[in-house]
Motif scaffolding. Structure first.
Motif, PDB file in Angstrom:
ATOM      1  N   GLY A   1     -45.659  -9.685   6.459  1.00 11.50           N
ATOM      2  CA  GLY A   1     -44.261  -9.585   6.066  1.00 11.50           C
ATOM      3  C   GLY A   1     -44.086  -9.437   4.569  1.00 11.50           C
ATOM      4  O   GLY A   1     -45.037  -9.212   3.823  1.00 11.50           O
ATOM      5  N   GLY A   2     -42.866  -9.586   4.112  1.00 14.93           N
ATOM      6  CA  GLY A   2     -42.562  -9.511   2.684  1.00 14.93           C
ATOM      7  C   GLY A   2     -42.723 -10.881   2.061  1.00 14.93           C
ATOM      8  O   GLY A   2     -43.822 -11.355   1.812  1.00 14.93           O
ATOM      9  N   PHE A   3     -41.590 -11.551   1.860  1.00 11.85           N
ATOM     10  CA  PHE A   3     -41.614 -12.891   1.297  1.00 11.85           C
ATOM     11  C   PHE A   3     -42.131 -13.879   2.332  1.00 11.85           C
ATOM     12  O   PHE A   3     -41.936 -13.695   3.524  1.00 11.85           O
ATOM     13  CB  PHE A   3     -40.204 -13.309   0.870  1.00 11.85           C
ATOM     14  N   ALA A   4     -42.763 -14.938   1.862  1.00  5.69           N
ATOM     15  CA  ALA A   4     -43.233 -15.987   2.769  1.00  5.69           C
ATOM     16  C   ALA A   4     -42.024 -16.725   3.334  1.00  5.69           C
ATOM     17  O   ALA A   4     -41.047 -16.950   2.630  1.00  5.69           O
ATOM     18  CB  ALA A   4     -44.143 -16.956   2.019  1.00  5.69           C
ATOM     19  N   PRO A   5     -42.075 -17.129   4.601  1.00  7.97           N
ATOM     20  CA  PRO A   5     -40.969 -17.890   5.178  1.00  7.97           C
ATOM     21  C   PRO A   5     -40.832 -19.243   4.480  1.00  7.97           C
ATOM     22  O   PRO A   5     -41.797 -19.763   3.916  1.00  7.97           O
ATOM     23  CB  PRO A   5     -41.377 -18.094   6.635  1.00  7.97           C
ATOM     24  N   TYR A   6     -39.622 -19.819   4.547  1.00  9.31           N
ATOM     25  CA  TYR A   6     -39.387 -21.122   3.936  1.00  9.31           C
ATOM     26  C   TYR A   6     -40.362 -22.129   4.529  1.00  9.31           C
ATOM     27  O   TYR A   6     -40.571 -22.187   5.724  1.00  9.31           O
ATOM     28  CB  TYR A   6     -37.943 -21.576   4.190  1.00  9.31           C
ATOM     29  N   GLY A   7     -40.984 -22.916   3.679  1.00  7.62           N
ATOM     30  CA  GLY A   7     -41.965 -23.903   4.119  1.00  7.62           C
ATOM     31  C   GLY A   7     -43.398 -23.423   3.934  1.00  7.62           C
ATOM     32  O   GLY A   7     -44.340 -24.172   4.146  1.00  7.62           O
ATOM     33  N   TYR A   8     -43.552 -22.177   3.538  1.00  7.45           N
ATOM     34  CA  TYR A   8     -44.871 -21.602   3.312  1.00  7.45           C
ATOM     35  C   TYR A   8     -44.914 -20.923   1.951  1.00  7.45           C
ATOM     36  O   TYR A   8     -43.892 -20.593   1.371  1.00  7.45           O
ATOM     37  CB  TYR A   8     -45.208 -20.561   4.388  1.00  7.45           C
ATOM     38  N   LYS A   9     -46.115 -20.690   1.470  1.00  8.49           N
ATOM     39  CA  LYS A   9     -46.298 -19.883   0.265  1.00  8.49           C
ATOM     40  C   LYS A   9     -47.452 -18.928   0.520  1.00  8.49           C
ATOM     41  O   LYS A   9     -48.313 -19.185   1.361  1.00  8.49           O
ATOM     42  CB  LYS A   9     -46.558 -20.760  -0.965  1.00  8.49           C
ATOM     43  N   LEU A  10     -47.429 -17.825  -0.184  1.00  8.90           N
ATOM     44  CA  LEU A  10     -48.465 -16.813  -0.039  1.00  8.90           C
ATOM     45  C   LEU A  10     -49.555 -17.051  -1.071  1.00  8.90           C
ATOM     46  O   LEU A  10     -49.280 -17.091  -2.266  1.00  8.90           O
ATOM     47  CB  LEU A  10     -47.872 -15.417  -0.263  1.00  8.90           C
ATOM     48  N   VAL A  11     -50.779 -17.225  -0.608  1.00 13.40           N
ATOM     49  CA  VAL A  11     -51.924 -17.390  -1.492  1.00 13.40           C
ATOM     50  C   VAL A  11     -52.974 -16.375  -1.057  1.00 13.40           C
ATOM     51  O   VAL A  11     -53.505 -16.461   0.056  1.00 13.40           O
ATOM     52  CB  VAL A  11     -52.491 -18.825  -1.415  1.00 13.40           C
ATOM     53  N   ASN A  12     -53.248 -15.410  -1.909  1.00 12.95           N
ATOM     54  CA  ASN A  12     -54.217 -14.351  -1.603  1.00 12.95           C
ATOM     55  C   ASN A  12     -53.924 -13.651  -0.285  1.00 12.95           C
ATOM     56  O   ASN A  12     -54.817 -13.374   0.510  1.00 12.95           O
ATOM     57  CB  ASN A  12     -55.647 -14.909  -1.596  1.00 12.95           C
ATOM     58  N   GLY A  13     -52.650 -13.399  -0.018  1.00 14.80           N
ATOM     59  CA  GLY A  13     -52.260 -12.681   1.187  1.00 14.80           C
ATOM     60  C   GLY A  13     -52.217 -13.517   2.444  1.00 14.80           C
ATOM     61  O   GLY A  13     -51.934 -13.012   3.515  1.00 14.80           O
ATOM     62  N   GLU A  14     -52.479 -14.812   2.342  1.00 11.77           N
ATOM     63  CA  GLU A  14     -52.444 -15.686   3.506  1.00 11.77           C
ATOM     64  C   GLU A  14     -51.369 -16.741   3.327  1.00 11.77           C
ATOM     65  O   GLU A  14     -51.113 -17.205   2.220  1.00 11.77           O
ATOM     66  CB  GLU A  14     -53.805 -16.358   3.713  1.00 11.77           C
ATOM     67  N   LEU A  15     -50.737 -17.131   4.434  1.00 12.72           N
ATOM     68  CA  LEU A  15     -49.714 -18.162   4.381  1.00 12.72           C
ATOM     69  C   LEU A  15     -50.368 -19.538   4.336  1.00 12.72           C
ATOM     70  O   LEU A  15     -51.277 -19.828   5.110  1.00 12.72           O
ATOM     71  CB  LEU A  15     -48.815 -18.086   5.613  1.00 12.72           C
ATOM     72  N   THR A  16     -49.906 -20.361   3.417  1.00  9.41           N
ATOM     73  CA  THR A  16     -50.324 -21.759   3.360  1.00  9.41           C
ATOM     74  C   THR A  16     -49.061 -22.612   3.313  1.00  9.41           C
ATOM     75  O   THR A  16     -48.004 -22.151   2.873  1.00  9.41           O
ATOM     76  CB  THR A  16     -51.199 -22.056   2.131  1.00  9.41           C
ATOM     77  N   ILE A  17     -49.158 -23.832   3.765  1.00  7.51           N
ATOM     78  CA  ILE A  17     -47.999 -24.716   3.816  1.00  7.51           C
ATOM     79  C   ILE A  17     -47.611 -25.144   2.413  1.00  7.51           C
ATOM     80  O   ILE A  17     -48.451 -25.558   1.626  1.00  7.51           O
ATOM     81  CB  ILE A  17     -48.296 -25.945   4.700  1.00  7.51           C
ATOM     82  N   ASN A  18     -46.320 -25.026   2.117  1.00 13.11           N
ATOM     83  CA  ASN A  18     -45.756 -25.512   0.867  1.00 13.11           C
ATOM     84  C   ASN A  18     -45.256 -26.923   1.152  1.00 13.11           C
ATOM     85  O   ASN A  18     -44.234 -27.108   1.794  1.00 13.11           O
ATOM     86  CB  ASN A  18     -44.607 -24.602   0.421  1.00 13.11           C
ATOM     87  N   GLU A  19     -45.995 -27.920   0.703  1.00 14.17           N
ATOM     88  CA  GLU A  19     -45.701 -29.309   1.064  1.00 14.17           C
ATOM     89  C   GLU A  19     -44.322 -29.763   0.605  1.00 14.17           C
ATOM     90  O   GLU A  19     -43.701 -30.586   1.274  1.00 14.17           O
ATOM     91  CB  GLU A  19     -46.778 -30.250   0.520  1.00 14.17           C
ATOM     92  N   GLU A  20     -43.818 -29.238  -0.506  1.00 15.88           N
ATOM     93  CA  GLU A  20     -42.480 -29.631  -0.970  1.00 15.88           C
ATOM     94  C   GLU A  20     -41.406 -29.173   0.012  1.00 15.88           C
ATOM     95  O   GLU A  20     -40.458 -29.902   0.295  1.00 15.88           O
ATOM     96  CB  GLU A  20     -42.204 -29.040  -2.349  1.00 15.88           C
TER      97      GLU A  20
END
Length: 90
Positions: free
Chosen positions: A35-54
């Protein structure tokens, strides 16, 4: 002449569509985000979604309230506002 040009344009459009879809399929096979922007609750790191703990706190609260209470979307929104979680989401 116009018929030939439109036929060529149509073939090219189809070729671009096929290549785009193949690229998306390959990216999905590699486990990368398509997708484009990462969904709320996630962040994009090197093209992969990781959980944004905040942001994950808000997502977990929304899930918990929706599943474990009889609140609908408006009730959950009110709960977030009452508990100051909406500030995090802005």
């Amino acid at each position: 002449m116009i018929s030939v040009l439109s036929a060529v344009a149509e073939i090219e459009r189809e070729n671009i569509r096929v290549q785009t879809m193949e690229g998306r399929i390959q990216k999905a096979r590699e486990g990368k985000w398509n997708g484009g922007f990462a969904p709320y609750g996630y962040k994009l790191v090197n093209g992969e979604l990781t959980i944004n703990e905040e942001e994950a706190v808000a997502i977990r609260t929304i899930f918990d309230q929706y599943v474990n209470t009889d609140k609908g979307s408006n009730g959950v929104a009110k709960y977030l506002e009452d508990h100051g979680i909406y500030k995090i989401m802005r």
